[in-house]
Scaffold this motif. Structure first.
Motif, PDB file in Angstrom:
ATOM      1  N   ARG B 231       0.864  -1.185   0.000  1.00  0.00           N
ATOM      2  CA  ARG B 231       0.000   0.000   0.000  1.00  0.00           C
ATOM      3  C   ARG B 231       0.895   1.227   0.000  1.00  0.00           C
ATOM      4  N   ALA B 232       0.306   2.382  -0.309  1.00  0.00           N
ATOM      5  CA  ALA B 232       1.079   3.620  -0.361  1.00  0.00           C
ATOM      6  C   ALA B 232       1.637   3.934   1.021  1.00  0.00           C
ATOM      7  N   GLY B 233       2.868   4.385   1.068  1.00  0.00           N
ATOM      8  CA  GLY B 233       3.496   4.753   2.331  1.00  0.00           C
ATOM      9  C   GLY B 233       3.314   6.228   2.621  1.00  0.00           C
ATOM     10  N   PRO B 234       3.902   6.684   3.715  1.00  0.00           N
ATOM     11  CA  PRO B 234       3.708   8.073   4.143  1.00  0.00           C
ATOM     12  C   PRO B 234       4.546   9.088   3.363  1.00  0.00           C
ATOM     13  N   ALA B 235       5.533   8.632   2.632  1.00  0.00           N
ATOM     14  CA  ALA B 235       6.411   9.577   1.938  1.00  0.00           C
ATOM     15  C   ALA B 235       5.664  10.253   0.794  1.00  0.00           C
ATOM     16  N   SER B 236       6.097  11.440   0.456  1.00  0.00           N
ATOM     17  CA  SER B 236       5.494  12.137  -0.677  1.00  0.00           C
ATOM     18  C   SER B 236       6.528  12.479  -1.738  1.00  0.00           C
ATOM     19  N   ALA B 237       7.792  12.506  -1.335  1.00  0.00           N
ATOM     20  CA  ALA B 237       8.839  12.843  -2.288  1.00  0.00           C
ATOM     21  C   ALA B 237       9.828  11.685  -2.411  1.00  0.00           C
ATOM     22  N   LEU B 238      10.500  11.609  -3.532  1.00  0.00           N
ATOM     23  CA  LEU B 238      11.480  10.557  -3.790  1.00  0.00           C
ATOM     24  C   LEU B 238      12.883  11.159  -3.761  1.00  0.00           C
ATOM     25  N   HIS B 239      13.738  10.638  -2.903  1.00  0.00           N
ATOM     26  CA  HIS B 239      15.121  11.096  -2.865  1.00  0.00           C
ATOM     27  C   HIS B 239      16.042   9.917  -2.838  1.00  0.00           C
ATOM     28  N   PRO B 240      16.869   9.725  -3.838  1.00  0.00           N
ATOM     29  CA  PRO B 240      16.940  10.513  -5.078  1.00  0.00           C
ATOM     30  C   PRO B 240      15.799  10.150  -6.018  1.00  0.00           C
ATOM     31  N   PRO B 241      15.574  10.967  -7.029  1.00  0.00           N
ATOM     32  CA  PRO B 241      14.433  10.743  -7.925  1.00  0.00           C
ATOM     33  C   PRO B 241      14.583   9.493  -8.767  1.00  0.00           C
ATOM     34  N   LEU B 242      13.454   9.066  -9.298  1.00  0.00           N
ATOM     35  CA  LEU B 242      13.395   7.915 -10.208  1.00  0.00           C
ATOM     36  C   LEU B 242      13.259   8.481 -11.615  1.00  0.00           C
ATOM     37  N   LEU B 243      14.390   8.680 -12.267  1.00  0.00           N
ATOM     38  CA  LEU B 243      14.389   9.427 -13.524  1.00  0.00           C
ATOM     39  C   LEU B 243      13.965   8.568 -14.712  1.00  0.00           C
ATOM     40  N   ARG B 244      13.272   9.204 -15.639  1.00  0.00           N
ATOM     41  CA  ARG B 244      12.912   8.535 -16.889  1.00  0.00           C
ATOM     42  C   ARG B 244      14.168   8.145 -17.638  1.00  0.00           C
ATOM     43  N   PRO B 245      14.182   6.957 -18.206  1.00  0.00           N
ATOM     44  CA  PRO B 245      15.351   6.566 -19.021  1.00  0.00           C
ATOM     45  C   PRO B 245      15.325   7.283 -20.349  1.00  0.00           C
ATOM     46  N   GLU B 246      15.878   8.508 -20.363  1.00  0.00           N
ATOM     47  CA  GLU B 246      15.872   9.230 -21.624  1.00  0.00           C
ATOM     48  C   GLU B 246      17.279   9.522 -22.099  1.00  0.00           C
ATOM     49  N   GLY B 247      18.118   9.869 -21.140  1.00  0.00           N
ATOM     50  CA  GLY B 247      19.486  10.180 -21.515  1.00  0.00           C
ATOM     51  C   GLY B 247      20.286   8.917 -21.745  1.00  0.00           C
ATOM     52  N   ARG B 248      19.667   7.955 -22.389  1.00  0.00           N
ATOM     53  CA  ARG B 248      20.345   6.675 -22.628  1.00  0.00           C
ATOM     54  C   ARG B 248      21.547   6.830 -23.560  1.00  0.00           C
ATOM     55  N   ARG B 249      22.673   6.350 -23.064  1.00  0.00           N
ATOM     56  CA  ARG B 249      23.848   6.342 -23.956  1.00  0.00           C
ATOM     57  C   ARG B 249      24.143   4.898 -24.332  1.00  0.00           C
ATOM     58  N   PRO B 250      24.228   4.584 -25.621  1.00  0.00           N
ATOM     59  CA  PRO B 250      24.478   3.187 -26.057  1.00  0.00           C
ATOM     60  C   PRO B 250      25.953   2.819 -26.049  1.00  0.00           C
TER      61      PRO B 250
END
Lengths: 250, 250
Positions: B231-250
């Motif tokens: 179930r959802a926990g009490p936190a509201s912010a993510l530290h460190p963030p869960l970043l979208r995989p966009e800056g993918r370097r191959p």
DNA sequence: TCCTTAATAGTCATCCTGACTATAAAAGGG
DNA sequence: CCCTTTTATAGTCAGGATGACTATTAAGGA
């Protein structure tokens, strides 16, 4: 937006489309700059009731033929005396809209708030009689008229957050700047000291954040080894972000 | 803000304080949910001109005695038929305000846009005649009336960004959910596949993001090994963030 | 029973970051 | 002119976080 009043919108049945509830729409500006290592905000002294004589954020009514963003730029030019070209190009960020019914004791007013960043410190020379505009240290900006303290707090937080993942900080700097000056912007807005070598490493490792200026490491001003000059690069976002040191674990 | 019209606001000299430029103020809602592994948005069919018969975001006029946020909640309740308590507690995020002078061909209307996240998929049952409300896959939501496609795009981007550094994703999930369902939210909103083990590691390593539910690993539904419930926990912010995989370097 | 699917447990190498140490190049004071 | 102070800049190092994978477990379906 722009909905016809009708039953499903919650308007009373038989509601006349033209008889919409009348609102006044204004813009408010949180204009920020870094001056002498402190964050400053542009304030004006109110000449009218309510809150006559109190300090407030600059702003004014949106005209019938302009968008809120255009109104914000117009007001900014009028309050600061900056050239139209300067105002046209600087970063104006829409913060949010404040619409509590009792915000203004006289009438129903909703206000669209904007935050703006200015490079150095052109003493404001209001377009007309606006010698009433002044740079004020951010922590001295209280009390303010209406809900402007809240707006200022929201602006400060938004700018702090955007420094983390955008290149916005260069907007606080003149055209050419040293990495020490850029670091000063972060330290001032965030209110924390940063490690100079680590900051330098991070900024230089982010492609397009800053570009080296060829000339000599001129422009010392103070003591210490002269610093190299940089200008803003083409990038607008930081990947990965430059996070505030808050989740510090000892 | 709420400024008095006066010379320095840019209003014409001799401007009467009550004769402010008249605006209508509306709210528009981008109500999002994840349904069958696709992002859906709640749309209504317009029964009035302009754009009669076109699909649009739900919304309506702000009443004289309520804030824009209150109007958004009221409209949401009316359009979805959700209980007042449900609507009162869910996350409503103010997006921005749209104020182009030509947004509405009939009159000057500024609209405050909100984004809302709904857990599962309660088929909308409009409060009154609103059988006209429908869940539509986000990519099928075109054309829309007015500038609603722009608002929807802004809402999608805002939600995508907030998933990175807040625990907002649990707002898309029912009270108890599996990590697979939570991952599905991210994958659906971002439109990219995520590595299940890595996602799991990250979520569980973030204190307060989710809490394990005691019971057995019930609730399978499909194939595969049954998943544990959270179930959802009490936190509201993510530290460190869960970043979208966009800056993918191959 | 075998195959497929999805959850969950680990591994490993890399990247990023915070904490530090060291060196260089100016200004100012004696 | 030497020494101290100050700021910029070059490196080092360890730990945390992440992306890419492999392996195992536990269901359902053919």
């Amino acid at each position: 937006m722009t909905h016809q009043p009708s039953e499903h919108t919650g308007a009373p049945p038989g509601y006349d489309p033209r008889a919409f509830p009348p609102f006044a729409v204004t813009v408010d500006l949180a204009v920020l700059t870094v001056r002498a290592a402190r964050l400053h905000v542009l304030l004006v002294r109110r000449g009218e009731a309510p809150h006559r004589g109190a300090w407030a954020l600059p702003g004014g009514f949106v005209r019938p033929d302009e968008s809120a963003g255009a109104a914000a730029r117009r007001e900014l030019a009028e309050e600061t005396g900056l050239s139209g070209s300067t105002v046209r190009h600087l970063h104006l960020e829409q913060l949010r809209t404040y619409s509590e019914p009792d915000r203004d004791p006289r009438m129903r007013v909703v206000s669209v708030a904007y935050a703006a960043l200015l490079p150095d410190l052109p003493e404001p020379r209001g377009g007309g009689d606006a010698a009433h505009a002044r740079w004020t240290p951010r922590e001295d900006a209280a009390p303010l008229a209406f809900d402007h303290e809240r707006i200022l707090a929201d602006a400060h937080e938004r700018v702090s957050a955007k420094l983390e993942y955008t290149c916005l900080a260069t907007g606080f700097c003149p055209a050419e700047f040293t990495l020490g000056e850029l670091r000063q912007v972060y330290e001032t807005v965030w209110g924390v000291p940063l490690d100079p070598p680590n900051f330098r490493r991070k900024v230089l490792a982010t492609p397009g954040f800053v570009e080296a200026v060829e000339g000599p490491p001129r422009r010392t001003g103070g003591r210490g080894k002269p610093a190299a000059l940089y200008r803003a690069g083409p990038a607008s976002a930081l990947h990965p972000p430059l996070l505030r040191p808050e989740g510090r674990r000892p």
